[in-house]
Every structure is written in C-alpha cells, then in structure tokens.
Enzyme design. Structure first.
Site, PDB file in Angstrom:
ATOM      1  CB  SER A   1      -0.947  -0.018   1.204  1.00 44.53           C
ATOM      2  OG  SER A   1      -1.944   0.975   1.061  1.00 44.53           O
ATOM      3  CG  ASN A   2      -0.265   4.789  -1.164  1.00 44.87           C
ATOM      4  OD1 ASN A   2      -0.865   5.621  -0.497  1.00 44.87           O
ATOM      5  ND2 ASN A   2      -0.829   4.190  -2.213  1.00 44.87           N
ATOM      6  CB  ALA A   3       2.411   6.966   3.616  1.00 42.22           C
TER       7      ALA A   3
END
Ligand code: CTP
Length: 206
Positions: A21-23
């Site tokens: 995923s990402n932040a």
C-alpha cells in the site's frame, strides 16, 4: 452537481494478512468531499482504507483493493457530472495472492508484481460529456510528468502536488489544463485548497 470523488490508498494482498500500500491519509480527497457537500453538491465517495471518520452528507463506498475501487467508480461515474480522482492507488499487485499466510523459508524471496487497473484512465476513456480532474503526485520534472499524465488519462485538468502532500494537513498545488497552462496555484490547508478547487469547478470553462 453530482460529483464522484476517489480518495485514500488501495491495498494489494500478498497473502491473507500482508499487503502492499502507501502512506496516503485520504485527507485531500475527504477535504474535497467536505467542500463539495458544504457547497450543496451531491457527492459519491469511493474510498480506500483511511483513519478518518466517514464524511457526512454523501454516499460512501468503502473499498480495499484497486479492483474494488475500479468497480465502484465505474458503476457510479455514469450517474455523476464529473470526477475528482484524489486516490493514491496502489500501482502494482502481486502476480498471485497466496491463500493463508506465507511462511518464512530462511531464504530471500522474490515477489512478482503486475500493474493494477488505472481507475482514472478508464474514467477518462469513458467520460463522454463529463469533466475529469486528476491528481498528479510528482517528485521529478513535475510539470512535464503531470501534463503527460493529464493527456494519457484524458483528464480536463490535473492538480499537481509533491511528495510532501502525503500524510500532511497542508498542501501546495498547481492546477494545469490540457494546454499545460497553470490556471491556479493554491497553498494552505487541504480544506482551503479543496474549497478553492470546488469553487473553480463550479465556474469552470466548458
Ligand atoms: N490513478 C488511478 N488508478 C491508478 C493509478 C492512478 O485512478 N492505478 C489516478 C490517481 O487517483 C490520480 C492520477 O491517477 O488522480 C495520477 O496518480 P499518480 O499516482 O500521480 O500517477 P500514476 O498513474 O500512478 O503514475 P506514476 O506512479 O508512474 O507516477
């Protein structure tokens, strides 16, 4: 207007418990929803997993994977006047999802990744008379890359921002049109920027 907004990250699972995923916090997209609802618009929000309370006064579709985000957005879009695509979509997914939980082997492992669906590009291809506002998160050659993205995804306008936007309450953005002209530069809190974007969309040229 009836406005589709995509927001937040997506997740792509390696097995039943691990994901890529990402932040992204989802704040920019949620701010657009808040500003659009406050301005009296109907909003359909398609959101990846975030730590924010669901915005009031809109239709919410909570999704996890890119494929789920694509399905919900593609279904909603024909019933909307336009889309603001603020989601930070996970661009790659494992070639296969392993059932259960992968056990350690004591050796390095290699994970094959393939690209996920491009939700915005599909909405751009099928937009007919609807307007399309994309976001571009660029680290290098920001203007050229954002403009290429705008054209590749058949957007009408693109909001260019940098990596500092991820997870922050503030942002600093430029709005570019198809000719590459900067038609606005907004800096401030994400809600301030969202209000200006919604006001701009309301008075946009056809
Ligand atoms: N987007 C999307 N589906 C994807 C990837 C991106 O809908 N699979 C949308 C984002 O919501 C955003 C725009 O496309 O509105 C640009 O996203 P960005 O992450 O900046 O670009 P990418 O297309 O992912 O390209 P790259 O990672 O190579 O910069």
């Amino acid at each position: 207007m009836r406005i589709l907004v995509t927001a937040g990250p997506t997740r792509e699972y390696l097995d039943d418990v691990r994901y890529l995923s990402n932040a992204s916090s989802g704040r920019m997209g949620y701010a657009v929803v808040e500003a659009a609802v406050a301005a009296g618009h109907e909003v359909v929000l398609v959101t990846g997993p975030v730590d924010l309370p669901p915005p009031r006064g809109c239709e919410v579709h909570a999704v996890e994977t890119t494929a789920e985000m694509r399905a919900a957005a593609v279904e909603a879009f024909p019933h909307c006047d336009g889309v603001v695509a603020a989601a930070a979509v996970c661009d790659y997914k494992p070639v296969e999802r392993v059932a259960g939980k992968m056990a350690k082997t004591g050796q390095p492992i290699t994970i094959g990744l393939i690209e996920t669906d491009d939700v915005l590009a599909e909405l751009g291809r099928t937009k007919a008379g609807r307007w399309v506002v994309g976001f571009a998160l660029e680290a290098e050659n920001p203007r050229e890359n954002a403009l290429q993205k705008l054209r590749r995804k058949n957007c009408d306008w693109i909001v260019l921002n940098g990596p500092a936007a991820i997870g922050s309450a503030d942002n600093d953005v430029q709005l570019l049109d198809t000719s590459g002209t900067t038609i606005a530069h907004w800096a401030g809190t994400k809600i301030d920027i969202a209000r200006q974007l919604v006001t701009w969309i309301e008075s946009r040229p056809n």
